[in-house]
Design a protein around this motif. Structure first.
Motif, PDB file in Angstrom:
ATOM      1  N   LEU A  13       7.207  13.266  -2.764  1.00 21.96           N
ATOM      2  CA  LEU A  13       6.767  11.894  -2.986  1.00 21.96           C
ATOM      3  C   LEU A  13       7.487  11.009  -1.977  1.00 21.96           C
ATOM      4  O   LEU A  13       8.684  10.761  -2.094  1.00 21.96           O
ATOM      5  N   ASP A  23       1.106   4.757  -3.666  1.00 27.17           N
ATOM      6  CA  ASP A  23       1.765   6.009  -4.051  1.00 27.17           C
ATOM      7  C   ASP A  23       1.262   7.130  -3.149  1.00 27.17           C
ATOM      8  O   ASP A  23       0.057   7.406  -3.108  1.00 27.17           O
ATOM      9  N   SER A  28      -0.670   3.460   3.425  1.00 23.51           N
ATOM     10  CA  SER A  28      -0.885   2.787   2.144  1.00 23.51           C
ATOM     11  C   SER A  28      -2.154   1.937   2.158  1.00 23.51           C
ATOM     12  O   SER A  28      -2.731   1.659   1.107  1.00 23.51           O
ATOM     13  N   ARG A  85      -3.083  11.026  -2.414  1.00 23.94           N
ATOM     14  CA  ARG A  85      -2.718  10.226  -3.579  1.00 23.94           C
ATOM     15  C   ARG A  85      -2.264  11.158  -4.701  1.00 23.94           C
ATOM     16  O   ARG A  85      -2.760  12.282  -4.818  1.00 23.94           O
ATOM     17  N   GLY A 121       6.343   5.218  -3.447  1.00 24.05           N
ATOM     18  CA  GLY A 121       5.811   4.866  -4.756  1.00 24.05           C
ATOM     19  C   GLY A 121       6.237   5.802  -5.858  1.00 24.05           C
ATOM     20  O   GLY A 121       7.355   6.331  -5.854  1.00 24.05           O
ATOM     21  N   GLU A 122       5.345   6.047  -6.797  1.00 20.06           N
ATOM     22  CA  GLU A 122       5.661   6.875  -7.957  1.00 20.06           C
ATOM     23  C   GLU A 122       4.482   7.775  -8.310  1.00 20.06           C
ATOM     24  O   GLU A 122       3.355   7.555  -7.883  1.00 20.06           O
ATOM     25  N   ASP A 123       4.782   8.801  -9.094  1.00 19.86           N
ATOM     26  CA  ASP A 123       3.759   9.724  -9.587  1.00 19.86           C
ATOM     27  C   ASP A 123       3.579   9.484 -11.074  1.00 19.86           C
ATOM     28  O   ASP A 123       4.442   9.826 -11.879  1.00 19.86           O
TER      29      ASP A 123
END
Length: 286
Positions: free
Chosen positions: A245, A87, A81, A220, A248-250
């Motif tokens: 994933l 993410d 990260s 990413r 985090g999030e997409d």
């Protein structure tokens, strides 16, 4: 997280580490039980006629709960990260055993990782030493705007000859000369991070034991993960790659996101003892 000096070193040299995985976490992956299940899987796939670059050989993170868990270790993701942000997608993951007398891999640049601008991570399940073919890289070469594939094609280098490749690095980037080759030796249970575009080489395994690593790559979610093949001299986007994933999030919807697997290709021995040394001798049919 990586500290400031580690981030600067990664940006300058193209790699960071090695770092240690927690011993209790990585121990089940370093046992003969896991190693045997890996070999059995590889042999079964090859005997069934699978292409060496098929999903069940190259993208085992899509089919192996244990491999996905290894690639999602919290300390590893925390360091990633620092480079990729909060993410993180996992888009390649497989066990890469190097058998005795394995020839390794000539100097190359990973085309897919270069164009996806990802981070390559190599996790040692056995000691990585120069004599068993540990990965070697040229620090700073990820900044060089040159294609090793194209250079070999027109006769400028021999990718099996390290002196030839180092001399070429000095020619294309004289400001960074003289270039040096860095052997990435590791103890089992360690890993290192490598930047996209790095020039690297895998030597011959000159020992009588297997050297087993796990190769995982991350990106990413604002980058479209596609199959770019193995020629880094031209950018031709292929089919979308399935991604997990892992943090985090997409928010971009550029990629084919699939859930983490709940079944497994491999077997972990969570209660068995750690072998006394880092090398696990195996026959093809062990």
């Amino acid at each position: 997280m990586l500290d400031r000096e580690e981030i600067l070193a990664f940006q300058r040299d193209g790699y960071a580490g090695p770092f240690d995985l927690p011993e209790s976490f990585v121990r089940p992956y370093c046992t003969p039980v896991f190693a045997k299940s890996v070999v059995d899987h590889l042999v079964a796939e090859i005997e069934a006629g699978a292409n060496p670059f098929s999903d069940r050989l190259r993208n085992q993170h899509l089919f192996s709960e244990s491999l996905c868990a290894l690639a999602s270790e919290e300390g590893l993701l925390s360091r990633l990260s620092s480079i990729l942000g909060p993410d993180i997608l996992l888009w390649v993951g497989h066990v890469a055993p190097r058998w005795p007398d394995d020839e390794g891999h000539r100097w190359h640049i990973d085309a897919d990782n270069k164009f996806i601008r990802g981070v390559h991570v190599s996790i040692a399940l056995a000691d990585n030493r120069e004599e068993n073919g540990c990965l070697r890289l040229i620090p700073g070469s990820h900044h060089h705007r040159a294609s090793l594939t194209a250079a070999e094609r027109i006769g400028l280098i021999d990718r099996m000859n390290t002196e030839s490749v180092v001399a070429y690095a000095d020619r294309v980037a004289p400001h960074n000369a003289p270039h040096q080759v860095r052997p990435m030796t590791m103890r089992r249970g360690q890993y290192f991070l490598m930047a996209e575009g790095m020039w690297h080489f895998v030597g011959r395994n000159e020992t009588p034991e297997w050297r087993t690593n796990v190769i995982v790559r991350y990106a990413r979610p604002d980058i479209a993960c596609r199959n770019y093949g193995y020629d880094e001299s031209e950018m031709i986007a292929g089919e979308p790659l399935a991604c997990v994933l892992v943090r985090g999030e997409d928010r971009f919807n550029l990629n084919k996101i699939v859930p983490s697997p709940t079944t497994d290709l491999f077997q972990l021995d969570r209660d068995g003892p750690m072998p006394p040394d880092a090398q696990i001798p195996l026959s093809h049919r062990a």
